[in-house]
Scaffold this motif. Sequence first.
Motif, PDB file in Angstrom:
ATOM      1  N   GLY A 242     -70.458 -12.147   1.379  1.00  0.00           N
ATOM      2  CA  GLY A 242     -71.336 -11.180   0.738  1.00  0.00           C
ATOM      3  C   GLY A 242     -72.758 -11.145   1.269  1.00  0.00           C
ATOM      4  O   GLY A 242     -73.441 -10.150   1.105  1.00  0.00           O
ATOM      5  N   ALA A 243     -73.233 -12.202   1.884  1.00  0.00           N
ATOM      6  CA  ALA A 243     -74.608 -12.209   2.409  1.00  0.00           C
ATOM      7  C   ALA A 243     -74.642 -11.518   3.766  1.00  0.00           C
ATOM      8  O   ALA A 243     -73.768 -11.715   4.595  1.00  0.00           O
ATOM      9  CB  ALA A 243     -75.124 -13.628   2.530  1.00  0.00           C
ATOM     10  N   ASP A 244     -75.654 -10.676   3.971  1.00  0.00           N
ATOM     11  CA  ASP A 244     -75.817 -10.036   5.275  1.00  0.00           C
ATOM     12  C   ASP A 244     -77.242 -10.194   5.817  1.00  0.00           C
ATOM     13  O   ASP A 244     -77.610  -9.599   6.812  1.00  0.00           O
ATOM     14  CB  ASP A 244     -75.425  -8.563   5.225  1.00  0.00           C
ATOM     15  CG  ASP A 244     -76.292  -7.737   4.285  1.00  0.00           C
ATOM     16  OD1 ASP A 244     -77.133  -8.306   3.565  1.00  0.00           O
ATOM     17  OD2 ASP A 244     -76.125  -6.504   4.276  1.00  0.00           O
ATOM     18  N   LEU A 245     -78.026 -11.032   5.142  1.00  0.00           N
ATOM     19  CA  LEU A 245     -79.407 -11.261   5.553  1.00  0.00           C
ATOM     20  C   LEU A 245     -79.777 -12.714   5.270  1.00  0.00           C
ATOM     21  O   LEU A 245     -79.519 -13.220   4.179  1.00  0.00           O
ATOM     22  CB  LEU A 245     -80.347 -10.327   4.783  1.00  0.00           C
ATOM     23  CG  LEU A 245     -81.849 -10.501   4.995  1.00  0.00           C
ATOM     24  CD1 LEU A 245     -82.247 -10.165   6.427  1.00  0.00           C
ATOM     25  CD2 LEU A 245     -82.615  -9.624   4.011  1.00  0.00           C
ATOM     26  N   LEU A 246     -80.331 -13.380   6.265  1.00  0.00           N
ATOM     27  CA  LEU A 246     -80.857 -14.730   6.097  1.00  0.00           C
ATOM     28  C   LEU A 246     -82.359 -14.670   6.329  1.00  0.00           C
ATOM     29  O   LEU A 246     -82.811 -14.174   7.357  1.00  0.00           O
ATOM     30  CB  LEU A 246     -80.220 -15.698   7.098  1.00  0.00           C
ATOM     31  CG  LEU A 246     -80.867 -17.090   7.198  1.00  0.00           C
ATOM     32  CD1 LEU A 246     -80.809 -17.836   5.865  1.00  0.00           C
ATOM     33  CD2 LEU A 246     -80.218 -17.898   8.312  1.00  0.00           C
ATOM     34  N   GLN A 247     -83.099 -15.165   5.364  1.00  0.00           N
ATOM     35  CA  GLN A 247     -84.546 -15.269   5.501  1.00  0.00           C
ATOM     36  C   GLN A 247     -84.910 -16.749   5.509  1.00  0.00           C
ATOM     37  O   GLN A 247     -84.507 -17.499   4.625  1.00  0.00           O
ATOM     38  CB  GLN A 247     -85.261 -14.544   4.360  1.00  0.00           C
ATOM     39  CG  GLN A 247     -85.011 -13.047   4.403  1.00  0.00           C
ATOM     40  CD  GLN A 247     -85.555 -12.326   3.182  1.00  0.00           C
ATOM     41  OE1 GLN A 247     -85.459 -12.829   2.068  1.00  0.00           O
ATOM     42  NE2 GLN A 247     -86.122 -11.147   3.405  1.00  0.00           N
ATOM     43  N   VAL A 248     -85.632 -17.144   6.542  1.00  0.00           N
ATOM     44  CA  VAL A 248     -86.103 -18.516   6.671  1.00  0.00           C
ATOM     45  C   VAL A 248     -87.605 -18.487   6.414  1.00  0.00           C
ATOM     46  O   VAL A 248     -88.340 -17.779   7.092  1.00  0.00           O
ATOM     47  CB  VAL A 248     -85.808 -19.096   8.070  1.00  0.00           C
ATOM     48  CG1 VAL A 248     -86.273 -20.542   8.161  1.00  0.00           C
ATOM     49  CG2 VAL A 248     -84.328 -18.981   8.405  1.00  0.00           C
TER      50      VAL A 248
ATOM     51  N   VAL B 111     -89.104 -26.206   4.458  1.00  0.00           N
ATOM     52  CA  VAL B 111     -88.325 -25.000   4.751  1.00  0.00           C
ATOM     53  C   VAL B 111     -87.574 -24.538   3.508  1.00  0.00           C
ATOM     54  O   VAL B 111     -87.122 -25.342   2.698  1.00  0.00           O
ATOM     55  CB  VAL B 111     -87.314 -25.291   5.881  1.00  0.00           C
ATOM     56  CG1 VAL B 111     -86.448 -24.083   6.168  1.00  0.00           C
ATOM     57  CG2 VAL B 111     -88.028 -25.749   7.135  1.00  0.00           C
ATOM     58  N   GLU B 112     -87.415 -23.226   3.399  1.00  0.00           N
ATOM     59  CA  GLU B 112     -86.594 -22.629   2.344  1.00  0.00           C
ATOM     60  C   GLU B 112     -85.692 -21.580   2.991  1.00  0.00           C
ATOM     61  O   GLU B 112     -86.134 -20.807   3.836  1.00  0.00           O
ATOM     62  CB  GLU B 112     -87.503 -21.968   1.302  1.00  0.00           C
ATOM     63  CG  GLU B 112     -86.771 -21.411   0.114  1.00  0.00           C
ATOM     64  CD  GLU B 112     -87.732 -20.849  -0.922  1.00  0.00           C
ATOM     65  OE1 GLU B 112     -87.476 -19.713  -1.379  1.00  0.00           O
ATOM     66  OE2 GLU B 112     -88.717 -21.532  -1.256  1.00  0.00           O
ATOM     67  N   LEU B 113     -84.419 -21.567   2.602  1.00  0.00           N
ATOM     68  CA  LEU B 113     -83.456 -20.578   3.089  1.00  0.00           C
ATOM     69  C   LEU B 113     -83.132 -19.615   1.963  1.00  0.00           C
ATOM     70  O   LEU B 113     -82.883 -20.040   0.838  1.00  0.00           O
ATOM     71  CB  LEU B 113     -82.156 -21.248   3.547  1.00  0.00           C
ATOM     72  CG  LEU B 113     -82.262 -22.309   4.627  1.00  0.00           C
ATOM     73  CD1 LEU B 113     -80.888 -22.905   4.899  1.00  0.00           C
ATOM     74  CD2 LEU B 113     -82.853 -21.727   5.897  1.00  0.00           C
ATOM     75  N   ARG B 114     -83.098 -18.331   2.298  1.00  0.00           N
ATOM     76  CA  ARG B 114     -82.693 -17.322   1.315  1.00  0.00           C
ATOM     77  C   ARG B 114     -81.586 -16.462   1.917  1.00  0.00           C
ATOM     78  O   ARG B 114     -81.804 -15.745   2.893  1.00  0.00           O
ATOM     79  CB  ARG B 114     -83.877 -16.435   0.922  1.00  0.00           C
ATOM     80  CG  ARG B 114     -84.921 -17.198   0.162  1.00  0.00           C
ATOM     81  CD  ARG B 114     -85.983 -16.302  -0.374  1.00  0.00           C
ATOM     82  NE  ARG B 114     -87.015 -17.090  -1.036  1.00  0.00           N
ATOM     83  CZ  ARG B 114     -88.176 -16.625  -1.386  1.00  0.00           C
ATOM     84  NH1 ARG B 114     -88.485 -15.357  -1.147  1.00  0.00           N
ATOM     85  NH2 ARG B 114     -89.059 -17.401  -1.969  1.00  0.00           N
ATOM     86  N   TRP B 115     -80.405 -16.566   1.323  1.00  0.00           N
ATOM     87  CA  TRP B 115     -79.263 -15.736   1.705  1.00  0.00           C
ATOM     88  C   TRP B 115     -79.306 -14.517   0.799  1.00  0.00           C
ATOM     89  O   TRP B 115     -79.325 -14.648  -0.415  1.00  0.00           O
ATOM     90  CB  TRP B 115     -77.959 -16.488   1.519  1.00  0.00           C
ATOM     91  CG  TRP B 115     -77.854 -17.713   2.374  1.00  0.00           C
ATOM     92  CD1 TRP B 115     -78.122 -18.995   1.999  1.00  0.00           C
ATOM     93  CD2 TRP B 115     -77.462 -17.769   3.738  1.00  0.00           C
ATOM     94  NE1 TRP B 115     -77.901 -19.848   3.049  1.00  0.00           N
ATOM     95  CE2 TRP B 115     -77.500 -19.120   4.139  1.00  0.00           C
ATOM     96  CE3 TRP B 115     -77.088 -16.804   4.677  1.00  0.00           C
ATOM     97  CZ2 TRP B 115     -77.175 -19.532   5.416  1.00  0.00           C
ATOM     98  CZ3 TRP B 115     -76.756 -17.220   5.950  1.00  0.00           C
ATOM     99  CH2 TRP B 115     -76.798 -18.566   6.319  1.00  0.00           C
ATOM    100  N   ARG B 116     -79.317 -13.312   1.386  1.00  0.00           N
ATOM    101  CA  ARG B 116     -79.491 -12.101   0.586  1.00  0.00           C
ATOM    102  C   ARG B 116     -78.430 -11.058   0.940  1.00  0.00           C
ATOM    103  O   ARG B 116     -77.747 -11.150   1.949  1.00  0.00           O
ATOM    104  CB  ARG B 116     -80.875 -11.483   0.840  1.00  0.00           C
ATOM    105  CG  ARG B 116     -82.048 -12.434   0.931  1.00  0.00           C
ATOM    106  CD  ARG B 116     -82.750 -12.791  -0.326  1.00  0.00           C
ATOM    107  NE  ARG B 116     -83.198 -11.781  -1.201  1.00  0.00           N
ATOM    108  CZ  ARG B 116     -84.453 -11.370  -1.320  1.00  0.00           C
ATOM    109  NH1 ARG B 116     -85.396 -11.824  -0.541  1.00  0.00           N
ATOM    110  NH2 ARG B 116     -84.770 -10.489  -2.242  1.00  0.00           N
ATOM    111  N   ARG B 117     -78.382 -10.035   0.072  1.00  0.00           N
ATOM    112  CA  ARG B 117     -77.591  -8.827   0.322  1.00  0.00           C
ATOM    113  C   ARG B 117     -78.579  -7.676   0.412  1.00  0.00           C
ATOM    114  O   ARG B 117     -79.283  -7.386  -0.562  1.00  0.00           O
ATOM    115  CB  ARG B 117     -76.610  -8.590  -0.819  1.00  0.00           C
ATOM    116  CG  ARG B 117     -75.521  -9.608  -0.889  1.00  0.00           C
ATOM    117  CD  ARG B 117     -74.512  -9.246  -1.978  1.00  0.00           C
ATOM    118  NE  ARG B 117     -73.434 -10.216  -1.957  1.00  0.00           N
ATOM    119  CZ  ARG B 117     -73.085 -10.952  -2.987  1.00  0.00           C
ATOM    120  NH1 ARG B 117     -73.700 -10.825  -4.141  1.00  0.00           N
ATOM    121  NH2 ARG B 117     -72.105 -11.825  -2.883  1.00  0.00           N
TER     122      ARG B 117
END
Length: 191
Positions: free
Chosen positions: A20-26, A47-53
Amino acid sequence: MVPLAQIHTRDAPGPWWPNGADLLQVLWCPVEHWDPPADQADGSPVVELRWRRTAELSGPPVAGPPEPSMHYEDEYLPEPCIFSVEHLTDFPYREELPPELRPALQQLVKDTHPQGKDVITRVAGWKLGGWPTWHLNHPHPYECETCGNRMTLLFTIASDDVTGIVVGRWGELRIFTCPADHTHPFTADLH
């Protein structure tokens, strides 16, 4: 936290994408932390990872990242830029292969570069996936603290002149994640 990288699955498909995720923000804090949270590297940004739609994102796109509200390290505040995606095959460190495959990799390295220079294993630079370089020590596998699986390299942030980033002593900050579940805590190391 300031944005460091934004990657879309359409540009870099691979096994690291959760369903479901199509965007990774670091994101990272542009300050060296000598007392970071668990599983983050000493003397580096947190560091923080954000998996997004992307379909769930609302509002107009932001024109640019906000300035940090506190003192920051110049070498940890990246210059805005766009990287072009280049798909490469990255081979592991020789000792990470089963013994019967090592001679074939050694021959491939010789065949790839006339002077026998290794340009195909542990490709250096900013990268998503692949294999860690281990140029300072021998391979050190990380295990997921939640399930015990061997973690895989998700993202490498390398010191370079294009972004203006210098990590450690002109090194790399590497983020390892659990291949079984992206919600398990990740590990970051400074190499």
